[in-house]
Design an enzyme around this catalytic site. Structure first.
Site, PDB file in Angstrom:
ATOM      1  CG  ASP A 133      -2.053   0.975   1.114  1.00 13.65           C
ATOM      2  OD1 ASP A 133      -3.215   0.533   0.998  1.00 13.65           O
ATOM      3  OD2 ASP A 133      -1.793   2.207   1.112  1.00 13.65           O
ATOM      4  CG  ASN A 158     -12.339  -0.401   3.826  1.00 10.84           C
ATOM      5  OD1 ASN A 158     -12.736  -0.675   4.956  1.00 10.84           O
ATOM      6  ND2 ASN A 158     -11.141   0.104   3.607  1.00 10.84           N
ATOM      7  N   GLY A 176     -15.839   3.651   3.744  1.00  9.37           N
ATOM      8  CA  GLY A 176     -14.767   4.522   3.267  1.00  9.37           C
ATOM      9  C   GLY A 176     -13.971   3.914   2.136  1.00  9.37           C
ATOM     10  CG  HIS A 219     -10.217  -3.435  -9.008  1.00  9.03           C
ATOM     11  ND1 HIS A 219     -10.277  -3.632 -10.368  1.00  9.03           N
ATOM     12  CD2 HIS A 219      -9.655  -4.543  -8.494  1.00  9.03           C
ATOM     13  CE1 HIS A 219      -9.761  -4.819 -10.658  1.00  9.03           C
ATOM     14  NE2 HIS A 219      -9.387  -5.402  -9.515  1.00  9.03           N
ATOM     15  CG  HIS A 245      -8.697  -3.370  -2.535  1.00 13.20           C
ATOM     16  ND1 HIS A 245      -9.679  -2.606  -3.131  1.00 13.20           N
ATOM     17  CD2 HIS A 245      -8.373  -2.729  -1.390  1.00 13.20           C
ATOM     18  CE1 HIS A 245      -9.913  -1.535  -2.396  1.00 13.20           C
ATOM     19  NE2 HIS A 245      -9.138  -1.588  -1.319  1.00 13.20           N
ATOM     20  CG  HIS A 257      -6.761  -3.028   3.090  1.00  8.20           C
ATOM     21  ND1 HIS A 257      -6.079  -1.828   2.968  1.00  8.20           N
ATOM     22  CD2 HIS A 257      -7.954  -2.848   2.461  1.00  8.20           C
ATOM     23  CE1 HIS A 257      -6.841  -0.969   2.301  1.00  8.20           C
ATOM     24  NE2 HIS A 257      -7.987  -1.553   1.981  1.00  8.20           N
TER      25      HIS A 257
HETATM   26  P1  AMP Z   1      -9.861   1.191   0.251  1.00  6.57           P
HETATM   27  O1  AMP Z   1     -10.321   2.266   1.184  1.00  6.57           O
HETATM   28  O2  AMP Z   1     -10.063  -0.167   0.849  1.00  6.57           O
HETATM   29  O3  AMP Z   1     -10.437   1.353  -1.123  1.00  6.57           O
HETATM   30  O4  AMP Z   1      -8.278   1.368   0.183  1.00  6.57           O
HETATM   31  C1  AMP Z   1      -7.572   1.724  -0.956  1.00  6.57           C
HETATM   32  C2  AMP Z   1      -6.116   1.673  -0.584  1.00  6.57           C
HETATM   33  O5  AMP Z   1      -5.350   1.817  -1.770  1.00  6.57           O
HETATM   34  C3  AMP Z   1      -5.637   2.767   0.380  1.00  6.57           C
HETATM   35  O6  AMP Z   1      -5.079   2.166   1.537  1.00  6.57           O
HETATM   36  C4  AMP Z   1      -4.593   3.534  -0.430  1.00  6.57           C
HETATM   37  O7  AMP Z   1      -3.497   3.959   0.355  1.00  6.57           O
HETATM   38  C5  AMP Z   1      -4.172   2.507  -1.456  1.00  6.57           C
HETATM   39  N1  AMP Z   1      -3.642   3.035  -2.709  1.00  6.57           N
HETATM   40  C6  AMP Z   1      -4.163   4.023  -3.482  1.00  6.57           C
HETATM   41  N2  AMP Z   1      -3.398   4.236  -4.571  1.00  6.57           N
HETATM   42  C7  AMP Z   1      -2.378   3.340  -4.500  1.00  6.57           C
HETATM   43  C8  AMP Z   1      -1.251   3.031  -5.339  1.00  6.57           C
HETATM   44  N3  AMP Z   1      -1.014   3.718  -6.481  1.00  6.57           N
HETATM   45  N4  AMP Z   1      -0.407   2.052  -4.953  1.00  6.57           N
HETATM   46  C9  AMP Z   1      -0.614   1.380  -3.809  1.00  6.57           C
HETATM   47  N5  AMP Z   1      -1.655   1.603  -2.977  1.00  6.57           N
HETATM   48  C10 AMP Z   1      -2.522   2.580  -3.314  1.00  6.57           C
END
Ligand code: AMP
Length: 113
Positions: free
Chosen positions: A32, A91, A97, A102, A104, A106
């Site tokens: 991340d 999430n 939030g 897409h 994913h 964590h």
């Molecule tokens: P979510 O709130 O579950 O949609 O989390 C999206 C996550 O993607 C966040 O923790 C961001 O810090 C992470 N994120 C956004 N852009 C990038 C990127 N280019 N490379 C890696 N992580 C990213």
């Protein structure tokens, strides 16, 4: 409808870089960009689903199983199996939030959360 105009789709297309740790036919995993803890890895589905709910509803049993096996495998690789543990979270939607539409998961760990 799934919208390809999101950062994880661009990473899947290699249009923008990521610090990749693992890849197979169902998922790609990378660090991340804004870690919430010492080790923060994202496991991103290669299938185009907006969120967990859509993934569970539309992916095949085989894809679902392989995706979560991949999450486990990545956690093992980045954290070490049977060491101090880790947390997974996904999430889904506005109230959670969710920033990137897409699907994913964590993986959070490397320290006491
Ligand atoms: P979510 O709130 O579950 O949609 O989390 C999206 C996550 O993607 C966040 O923790 C961001 O810090 C992470 N994120 C956004 N852009 C990038 C990127 N280019 N490379 C890696 N992580 C990213």
């Amino acid at each position: 409808m799934y919208d390809k105009n999101n950062v994880f789709y661009k990473i899947l297309q290699s249009e923008i870089p990521a610090k990749k740790v693992f890849e197979n036919d169902v998922a790609i995993a990378f660090y991340d960009i804004n870690p919430m803890c010492k080790i923060h890895v994202l496991v991103v589905s290669k299938g185009l689903y907006r969120n967990f709910e859509e993934f569970v509803r539309l992916s095949s049993a085989e894809e679902t199983k392989k995706f979560f096996e991949t999450v486990s495998q990545v956690a093992e690789e980045v954290l070490g199996l049977g060491k101090s543990g880790y947390r997974i979270l996904t999430n889904t939607g506005h109230d959670a939030g969710q920033e990137v539409e897409h699907f994913h998961v964590h993986i959070l760990g490397g320290e006491r959360l």
